[in-house]
Write an enzyme that holds these catalytic residues in place. Structure first.
Site, PDB file in Angstrom:
ATOM      1  N   HIS A   6      38.158  38.266  35.171  1.00  0.00           N
ATOM      2  CA  HIS A   6      39.159  38.583  34.150  1.00  0.00           C
ATOM      3  C   HIS A   6      39.426  40.091  34.154  1.00  0.00           C
ATOM      4  O   HIS A   6      38.560  40.878  34.561  1.00  0.00           O
ATOM      5  CB  HIS A   6      38.622  38.125  32.787  1.00  0.00           C
ATOM      6  N   PRO A   7      40.607  40.544  33.701  1.00  0.00           N
ATOM      7  CA  PRO A   7      40.908  41.983  33.726  1.00  0.00           C
ATOM      8  C   PRO A   7      39.956  42.870  32.937  1.00  0.00           C
ATOM      9  O   PRO A   7      39.892  44.079  33.194  1.00  0.00           O
ATOM     10  CB  PRO A   7      42.321  42.044  33.137  1.00  0.00           C
ATOM     11  N   ARG A   8      39.190  42.319  31.977  1.00  0.00           N
ATOM     12  CA  ARG A   8      38.217  43.135  31.259  1.00  0.00           C
ATOM     13  C   ARG A   8      36.957  43.388  32.093  1.00  0.00           C
ATOM     14  O   ARG A   8      36.112  44.185  31.702  1.00  0.00           O
ATOM     15  CB  ARG A   8      37.842  42.465  29.929  1.00  0.00           C
ATOM     16  N   LYS A   9      36.813  42.678  33.208  1.00  0.00           N
ATOM     17  CA  LYS A   9      35.640  42.850  34.057  1.00  0.00           C
ATOM     18  C   LYS A   9      35.914  43.934  35.102  1.00  0.00           C
ATOM     19  O   LYS A   9      37.056  44.326  35.326  1.00  0.00           O
ATOM     20  CB  LYS A   9      35.284  41.535  34.751  1.00  0.00           C
ATOM     21  N   LEU A  10      34.848  44.414  35.763  1.00  0.00           N
ATOM     22  CA  LEU A  10      35.040  45.472  36.754  1.00  0.00           C
ATOM     23  C   LEU A  10      35.902  44.979  37.908  1.00  0.00           C
ATOM     24  O   LEU A  10      36.902  45.598  38.261  1.00  0.00           O
ATOM     25  CB  LEU A  10      33.685  45.971  37.295  1.00  0.00           C
TER      26      LEU A  10
END
Length: 376
Positions: A179-183
């Site tokens: 997901h975009p919140r992950k690195l």
């Protein structure tokens, strides 16, 4: 005033070119780039098998399914996690049993899990909260002699380290999020890693409707009537696209630099915050976090967190409330079997600070100055 966001993915022209090449190739569904991404991810972790799927939630669902979880079973999970952790258990007709966590890491420990183990316990779902690795060996030493599987929810943990190895690499089954919140991001997407070849083969079938032969393999064999697939169990449409995998391959190459920069910025937060840094999340003795989330606990006597967030926003800083507690949300409210005081403390008082690869020192100074002003 421009706002400093809490997170920006590190995406650029290289990812755009990789996605465009996938589109131009004419093969945009699950295909050769997904297979290449799986091989590269498995090699990066040092595990024999990696299976790409559409999200970490679907990865958790399939990992628990092949671990044997089903109706009537219980799975011990931390309440202190995104609600998908508990939901994946519920999808299988099993019961999520909420355990408390330790304050320093936000992770399960044997002491928080053991009181909840019963004859119905099928698995423990161990989360690497905010990219801080859980002590997997300790949980396995508790659970496995009782016939209980330990599945690692490594959603946040790509790039973190556990006892000298990548987080998740030691698990029989681990699930990752892109997901975009992950690195490492592919927009949406996930990965399951496992040690067993037969489980990996079953996971590949399950993600593609239970199909005995994948669409890519049928195409390679000439299509048409050359290969006729069968469907031997109920499966799902949990596939990743080649466009996502093309982006993921580029992101995987950037991962070491992402982790190094985030750790550098987290250490700088620690220096700048002074006494406020006493509750800033840090590495456990058994590993190194990737600082997917850089969170701290607001001190006693601080304004209410909603007020803190509002005043930070007025100063141009976008922070976030800390990690949620699933047992306080409507689907699971009232189901906790034991008190969860640490979970409720962290979910009520934690604050996630801006941290991302392109965060500048000037922006970080602005964040710290705004936080100091709000907290006095």
């Amino acid at each position: 005033m421009s706002t400093i966001p809490v997170m920006i993915p590190w995406l650029g022209e290289e990812e755009a070119q990789a996605a465009a090449e996938a589109v131009r190739s004419g093969w945009v569904a699950q295909g050769p780039r997904v297979a290449e991404f799986e091989r590269a991810f498995a090699e990066h972790l040092g595990v024999p098998h990696a299976v790409a799927v559409s999200s970490c939630t679907t990865a958790l669902h399939l990992a628990l399914l092949v671990a044997g979880v089903g109706p009537g079973d219980e799975v011990v999970v931390p309440s202190l996690s995104f609600i998908a952790t508990a939901n994946a258990v519920a999808y299988l007709g099993a019961t999520p049993v909420f355990a408390d966590v330790e304050r320093a890491t936000g992770n399960l420990t044997p002491a928080t899990v053991e009181p909840l183990l019963t004859e119905r316990t099928k698995a423990v779902l161990a989360v690497d909260q905010g990219g801080i690795p859980v002590d997997l060996d300790a949980l396995r030493a508790l659970a496995e002699p009782r016939g209980v599987r330990v599945v690692e929810d490594a959603a946040c943990a790509a790039g973190a380290r556990y006892r000298g190895r990548p987080a998740g690499a030691s698990a029989d089954l681990a699930a990752y999020s892109f997901h975009p919140r992950k690195l490492l991001t592919t927009g949406e997407g996930g990965m399951i890693t496992c040690q067993d070849g037969e489980l990996a083969a079953r996971l590949r079938r399950l993600r593609e409707h239970g199909m005995s032969v994948s669409a890519a393999d049928r195409h390679a064999a000439g299509g048409g009537a050359a290969v006729v697939e069968t469907y031997d169990e109920v499966g799902y449409n949990y596939r990743m696209t080649d466009i996502q995998a093309a982006i993921g391959l580029v992101q995987l190459g950037k991962l070491p630099a992402m982790v190094a920069r985030r750790r550098e910025l987290a250490e700088r937060y620690r220096e700048l915050l002074g006494p406020l840094a006493e509750t800033l999340v840090t590495d456990p003795a058994h590993g190194q976090g990737n600082y997917q989330s850089c969170w701290l606990l607001l001190p006693e006597g601080a304004p209410e967190r909603t007020e803190v967030l509002a005043r930070l926003a007025e100063a141009g800083v976008s922070a976030r409330r800390g990690i949620m507690a699933a047992h306080l949300e409507a689907p699971y409210k009232g189901t906790a079997r034991v008190p969860l005081p640490v979970t409720e403390l962290i979910t009520g008082r934690s604050l996630i600070l801006p941290l991302y690869h392109s965060l500048t020192e000037q922006q970080q100074d602005t964040v710290v100055a705004a936080l100091r002003s709000v907290l006095g």
